[in-house]
Write a protein that holds these residues in place. Structure first.
Motif, mmCIF file in Angstrom:
data_model
loop_
_atom_site.group_PDB
_atom_site.id
_atom_site.type_symbol
_atom_site.label_atom_id
_atom_site.label_comp_id
_atom_site.label_asym_id
_atom_site.label_seq_id
_atom_site.Cartn_x
_atom_site.Cartn_y
_atom_site.Cartn_z
ATOM 1 N N SER A 57 41.963 40.809 47.833
ATOM 2 C CA SER A 57 41.700 40.577 49.255
ATOM 3 C C SER A 57 42.027 41.863 50.008
ATOM 4 O O SER A 57 42.772 42.719 49.526
ATOM 5 C CB SER A 57 42.569 39.428 49.778
ATOM 6 O OG SER A 57 43.928 39.832 49.838
ATOM 7 N N ASP A 59 43.898 42.256 52.598
ATOM 8 C CA ASP A 59 45.328 42.339 52.895
ATOM 9 C C ASP A 59 46.123 42.843 51.698
ATOM 10 O O ASP A 59 46.993 43.704 51.836
ATOM 11 C CB ASP A 59 45.887 40.983 53.334
ATOM 12 C CG ASP A 59 45.483 40.605 54.744
ATOM 13 O OD1 ASP A 59 45.044 41.497 55.505
ATOM 14 O OD2 ASP A 59 45.611 39.412 55.092
ATOM 15 N N ARG A 60 45.835 42.313 50.515
ATOM 16 C CA ARG A 60 46.571 42.752 49.318
ATOM 17 C C ARG A 60 46.238 44.200 48.982
ATOM 18 O O ARG A 60 47.104 44.973 48.598
ATOM 19 C CB ARG A 60 46.284 41.827 48.135
ATOM 20 C CG ARG A 60 47.030 40.508 48.344
ATOM 21 C CD ARG A 60 46.962 39.511 47.240
ATOM 22 N NE ARG A 60 47.154 39.907 45.879
ATOM 23 C CZ ARG A 60 48.330 39.969 45.232
ATOM 24 N NH1 ARG A 60 49.443 39.712 45.879
ATOM 25 N NH2 ARG A 60 48.378 40.278 43.960
ATOM 26 N N THR A 156 45.878 35.242 44.508
ATOM 27 C CA THR A 156 47.238 35.695 44.748
ATOM 28 C C THR A 156 48.183 34.824 43.941
ATOM 29 O O THR A 156 47.904 33.663 43.668
ATOM 30 C CB THR A 156 47.597 35.617 46.241
ATOM 31 O OG1 THR A 156 47.486 34.265 46.659
ATOM 32 C CG2 THR A 156 46.731 36.522 47.068
#
Length: 159
Positions: A57, A59-60, A156
């Motif tokens: 993602s 964000d990751r 995640t």
């Protein structure tokens, strides 16, 4: 000869030792490069571009790049100014291993990093890496340090 991250090392006349990295489809090396103070921004962009095609993602991915940036900045500030970064995919994870030939990390910094006080200057690099990565490994001594940063690909770990 084996170095701390299990890669064989060979001599390179008039240059620093180079690792013989085995590139296979199962463990592709995405990036392998030496760096210094003037390379931090370029290296951060190179890492980001290599991660875009992976199953992460946004964000990751951004968090992982921040962790890598903190570790390479630590090399420049605290470990002689030069290091080497190897970014690879292995067993469903992306690994970034950063090595240097500095004096090693002092013992007090090797415990699980605690969040620094709000007004404390510095001390956030390794703490951030532990917050943003699924695993952080450290091998350190008087001839240098290797820090491994792992992030699972796909879902995640909390999902």
């Amino acid at each position: 000869m084996e170095d701390r991250i299990g890669q064989s090392v060979r001599s390179a006349p008039d240059r620093e030792p180079k690792a013989d990295v085995v590139r296979t489809p199962a463990n592709p090396v995405l990036l392998d490069r030496s760096f210094g103070q003037d390379d931090i921004t370029v290296l951060r962009h190179e890492v980001t571009s290599r991660l875009v095609s992976l199953d992460l993602s946004a964000d990751r991915r951004h968090g992982y790049v921040l962790a890598v940036n903190e570790v390479i900045t630590n090399v420049v500030l605290h470990a002689g100014g030069n290091g080497r970064l190897v970014l690879r995919v292995e067993d469903g994870s992306v690994w970034c291993v950063v090595t240097d030939s500095g004096p090693g990390i002092p013992g007090g910094y090797l415990d699980t990093p605690q969040a620094p006080e709000a007004f404390e200057v510095g001390g956030r690099g390794l703490w951030l890496a532990h917050q943003l990565c699924d695993e952080v490994t450290t091998a350190t001594g008087p001839i240098g340090t290797s820090i491994g940063l792992r992030l699972s690909l796909g879902a995640t770990p909390d999902s």
